[in-house]
Motif scaffolding. Structure first.
Motif, short mmCIF file in Angstrom:
data_model
loop_
_atom_site.label_atom_id
_atom_site.label_comp_id
_atom_site.label_asym_id
_atom_site.label_seq_id
_atom_site.Cartn_x
_atom_site.Cartn_y
_atom_site.Cartn_z
N ASP A 58 0.82 -1.22 0.00
CA ASP A 58 0.00 0.00 0.00
C ASP A 58 0.84 1.26 0.00
N GLU A 60 2.82 2.17 -2.12
CA GLU A 60 2.82 2.73 -3.48
C GLU A 60 1.64 3.67 -3.67
N MET A 61 0.51 3.32 -3.12
CA MET A 61 -0.67 4.19 -3.23
C MET A 61 -0.47 5.47 -2.44
N VAL A 64 1.55 8.00 -4.28
CA VAL A 64 0.76 8.73 -5.29
C VAL A 64 -0.13 9.77 -4.61
N LEU A 65 -0.71 9.41 -3.49
CA LEU A 65 -1.55 10.37 -2.75
C LEU A 65 -0.75 11.62 -2.40
N GLU A 67 1.96 12.71 -3.87
CA GLU A 67 2.26 13.47 -5.11
C GLU A 67 1.07 14.35 -5.47
N ARG A 68 -0.11 13.77 -5.40
CA ARG A 68 -1.33 14.52 -5.75
C ARG A 68 -1.57 15.66 -4.75
N THR A 188 -9.64 5.24 -2.03
CA THR A 188 -8.27 5.70 -1.85
C THR A 188 -8.04 7.10 -2.43
N SER A 189 -8.55 7.33 -3.62
CA SER A 189 -8.28 8.61 -4.27
C SER A 189 -8.80 9.79 -3.46
N VAL A 192 -6.58 12.18 -0.91
CA VAL A 192 -5.72 13.31 -1.29
C VAL A 192 -6.09 14.55 -0.49
N PHE B 200 0.45 -2.69 -7.91
CA PHE B 200 0.33 -1.29 -8.31
C PHE B 200 1.69 -0.71 -8.71
N PHE B 218 -5.51 5.41 -9.33
CA PHE B 218 -5.37 4.52 -8.16
C PHE B 218 -5.98 3.16 -8.48
#
Lengths: 200, 576
Positions: A58, A60-61, A64-65, A67-68, A188-189, A192, B200, B218
């Motif tokens: 997780d 990795e997710m 990205v969060l 980064e966003r 998840t998204s 952010v 991922f 995601f």
């Protein structure tokens, strides 16, 4: 690729299921957009340092969060306490949840991972870093293995963001109690926004 | 011998209030992502006319739709195979390959369609730079262009359709369900959502995969829908042009360009010259039932060898889930895997002593090595078990009212293969090169044009009168071999209905290391194995690492076909 956007998808799915008027569904979508957050003001400074507590993928997710959310960060799933000071980070983000596969790949036992996490959290406290816990693995990242890691890390956090599915039984919320603010998001998204708000 | 189909299950776990039991129970509670949520209901299905058992309910239904249109079991298997490439994109697809075992009622002997991927012409025994432990540096055999071999799926499925299909349905008709699902979008199950989350990083690294298998960048959540219009367009091209749509022309050029961009050596010539191979099956027996399996480079030889040993060791007479039975399985597995490592490879490059390996006389000599009161040493020094831990792959079975039987196992190897996704095509390239031995000098070392050793073992079973009885197969890397042997034993020795035989807890023993048992295995067996000196690891209750068996069984008395599907993954059978 997908045809769905989160709010529209939720609205259309509910409308399709219940055959409700479109106006009602738009109101529901607006209500979802108007989510309130647990933090009245930002609590964390940039940059952040990200590690796992339980060696799940997780992380990795969460990268990205961040980064966003425009939070500069470095990440090291197996970071030691010494890495924290060397990073110059002002905030520690711990990705909550255990993975047998991840632990195996890293060659770390459950007890060693718990020891690593405790040492890291103690170092964060000594360095006066803000600690934020993030649980994005949902129900799959719960259970006997994951709960040990969650139980070890959440009390050391100043703020927690969790995907709601992973807290259906209120386990994470109970660990937070009244002292640790928690925001729960539907997917998840959506994490952010609360993460963005947590940083100055 | 109990009548197969009769149910006489006993409670799997006997409570023993001891420290060992308490520790075991703690382990049993550890859940793996793929079993959340676990649904044991509605996996099986029955039908008088035809049954398809596959890893996705919609793939099973795709096969049933073809049977209802007048297709035979092969037509249905081809339709199910293409549909699985869309519905279970993590496990198999155009960028991979496999084995199809066919026995039509009109055939005296079954046929094996070998569409296993092949090493490119520019591959070499030393193509992977190795670290000090002998592993490819940077996971190069698992990820990226070098990991991809020449895929065989489209040529293989269409070969089967052309040579063994009913001839009543067109190529376009059998591919249409796959096109429909790619355009309509596939439902994201909890299992698929978790697989995408776990992979991922790989999908992000090779960004074209992320574009398809994500929502807003995601991993999707359970309940989302993933549309794959690029793959739909590729499938439409195959409908119109056949295999040439992928193995020549612009799509082939795109495959080659993307694989080479990611460090691979694949060429247009490799794709153009890929050949499906039709092989003779390996045939054996277990307690009066005839076993028909895929020969090397597939793993069927060793399923037969393992059942020969089980027969010699008298597993059928030992109490179900007893320490004695578990010990026999574990010791037999050690011997079989030692032989597999020593002898098995692509028979076009290496002489594999198949007849000897599956002979009853040889099994007798091996069985003599097994002692009831001692544990055999692991026959080789510790290797690299992680290499064999890919739980990906898919397997399905079809039987119809005419007595036609098909079992297929196919794969892109690891979940989402090499991670390389060919832009504009929806094709996920496999990482089958990892199934070769990365070091030169082994029977299974890399050579140009060679097929890598596989554990995939689609298997057909005939009853003691030589009539169609059961078709089955499983994913699960090397676990495929003991998993299939145990399911066959559950049916033949224990008289379990097919769904119960699939659900029953499994045991695994590799060439090295200790015994692994699923969480529901009897505590008495656990204690007995430990007392004998086995190192025992307890896995979660329904662990997807132990495979995903899909099978169809003919109940001759009831004149009905029963399909069984594995709850360890998303399996569900369909029938009519």
């Amino acid at each position: 690729m997908t045809r769905t956007t989160p709010i529209a998808a939720a609205a259309s799915a509910i409308a399709a299921a219940a055959a409700l008027p479109a106006a009602f569904m738009l109101a529901a979508a607006s209500a979802a957009a108007a989510q309130t957050f647990a933090l009245a003001a930002p609590i964390a400074e940039k940059p952040a340092f990200v590690t796992t507590v339980g060696q799940s993928a997780d992380i990795e997710m969460v990268k990205v969060l961040l980064e966003r959310a425009a939070v500069p960060h470095t990440a090291n799933a197996q970071a030691k306490a010494a890495d924290l000071a060397a990073s110059g980070a002002k905030t520690l983000i711990v990705v909550l949840g255990g993975s047998t596969k991840g632990l195996g790949a890293a060659g770390i036992s459950v007890d060693a991972e718990l020891d690593r996490a405790r040492a890291l959290l103690a170092e964060a406290k000594r360095l006066k870093l803000t600690v934020i816990g993030v649980h994005v693995g949902g129900e799959a990242r719960r259970g006997q293995l994951s709960d040990r890691f969650i139980q070890a890390a959440v009390p050391a956090c100043q703020y927690v963001v969790a995907v709601a599915e992973g807290d259906k039984d209120g386990f994470i919320s109970r660990l937070c109690g009244t002292a640790i603010p928690i925001d729960k998001v539907e997917r998840t998204s959506r994490a952010v926004e609360p993460l963005k708000r947590a940083f100055r | 011998m109990p009548r197969p189909g009769a149910c006489r299950r006993r409670p799997a776990i006997v409570s023993v209030p001891s420290a060992v039991a308490a520790a075991l129970l703690l382990l049993l509670q550890a859940r793996t992502p793929a079993q959340t949520p676990l649904n044991l209901y509605g996996r099986g299905a029955s039908g008088a006319n035809g049954v398809v058992a596959a890893a996705k309910p919609d793939a099973s239904q795709a096969g049933i739709a073809i049977l209802k249109m007048g297709g035979n079991a092969v037509d249905a298997a081809v339709a199910t195979g293409f549909a699985l490439g869309v519905l279970e994109p993590n496990a198999s697809g155009i960028g991979g390959g496999g084995f199809m075992l066919i026995k039509l009622a009109s055939m005296r002997e079954a046929a094996v369609v070998d569409f296993r991927p092949t090493a490119p012409a520019a591959a070499a025994p030393d193509m992977f730079a190795l670290d000090e432990r002998g592993r490819p540096i940077g996971n190069a055999s698992v990820e990226g262009g070098l990991a991809s071999a020449v895929p065989g799926e489209v040529k293989g499925l269409l070969y089967a359709l052309e040579h063994y299909g009913s001839g009543k349905l067109t190529r376009a008709q059998v591919i249409q369900p796959a096109v429909d699902w790619a355009e309509r979008g596939i439902p994201v199950t909890a299992n698929l959502a978790q697989i995408i989350k776990d992979n991922f990083a790989k999908l992000r690294k090779y960004e074209h995969g992320l574009a398809i298998y994500s929502v807003d960048g995601f991993p999707p959540e359970a309940g989302d829908t993933l549309v794959n219009t690029d793959l739909a367009a590729t499938l439409r091209r195959i409908q119109a042009e056949g295999a040439d749509a992928v193995y020549a022309g612009d799509i082939a050029a795109r495959i080659v360009a993307e694989v080479r961009k990611r460090g691979g050596v694949l060429t247009l010539e490799d794709l153009a010259t890929y050949q499906v191979k039709e092989r003779k099956p390996v045939v054996g027996s277990y307690r009066g039932y005839t076993l028909i399996a895929a020969p090397p480079p597939s793993g069927g030889t060793h399923v037969l060898q393992l059942l020969n040993l089980a027969e010699q060791l008298g597993v059928a007479a030992l109490p179900e889930q007893s320490a004695e039975a578990a010990h026999a399985w574990a010791e037999a597995c050690k011997l079989v895997f030692a032989d597999r490592t020593r002898y098995s490879a692509d028979p076009d490059f290496v002489r594999v002593p198949v007849a000897g390996l599956v002979s009853k006389a040889y099994a007798k000599t091996l069985a003599a090595l097994v002692r009831p009161d001692a544990v055999l040493p692991a026959p080789a020094p510790p290797g690299d078990p992680a290499k064999y831990e890919s739980g990906s792959t898919t397997s399905y079975a079809v039987m119809d009212r005419d007595g036609n039987m098909v079992a297929v196992t196919k794969t892109i190897n690891m979940f989402f293969g090499s991670g390389v996704v060919v832009p504009g095509t929806g094709i996920v390239m496999g990482d089958d090169m990892d199934d070769f031995e990365a070091r030169p000098g082994s029977a299974n070392s890399i050579q140009p044009g060679k097929r890598m050793l596989s554990s995939m073992s689609p298997t057909l079973v005939l009853d003691p009168q030589g009539r169609p009885f059961m078709a089955l197969g499983s994913p699960g890397a090397t676990r495929i071999i003991p998993t299939l042997a145990q399911v066959i034993s559950n049916v033949v020795d224990r008289g379990m209905p097919i769904q119960a035989a699939i659900n029953a807890p499994r045991l695994y023993q590799g060439r090295t290391g200790g015994v692994s048992i699923e969480g529901r295995y009897s505590i008495n067996a656990y204690n007995g194995l430990v007392r004998l000196g086995h190192a025992v690891t307890v896995s979660p209750d329904y662990d997807p690492a132990y495979g995903g068996v899909h099978a169809v069984l003919l109940d001759r008395e009831g004149k009905v076909l029963h399909g069984g599907a594995d709850p360890r993954r998303d399996g569900q059978a369909a029938g009519y």
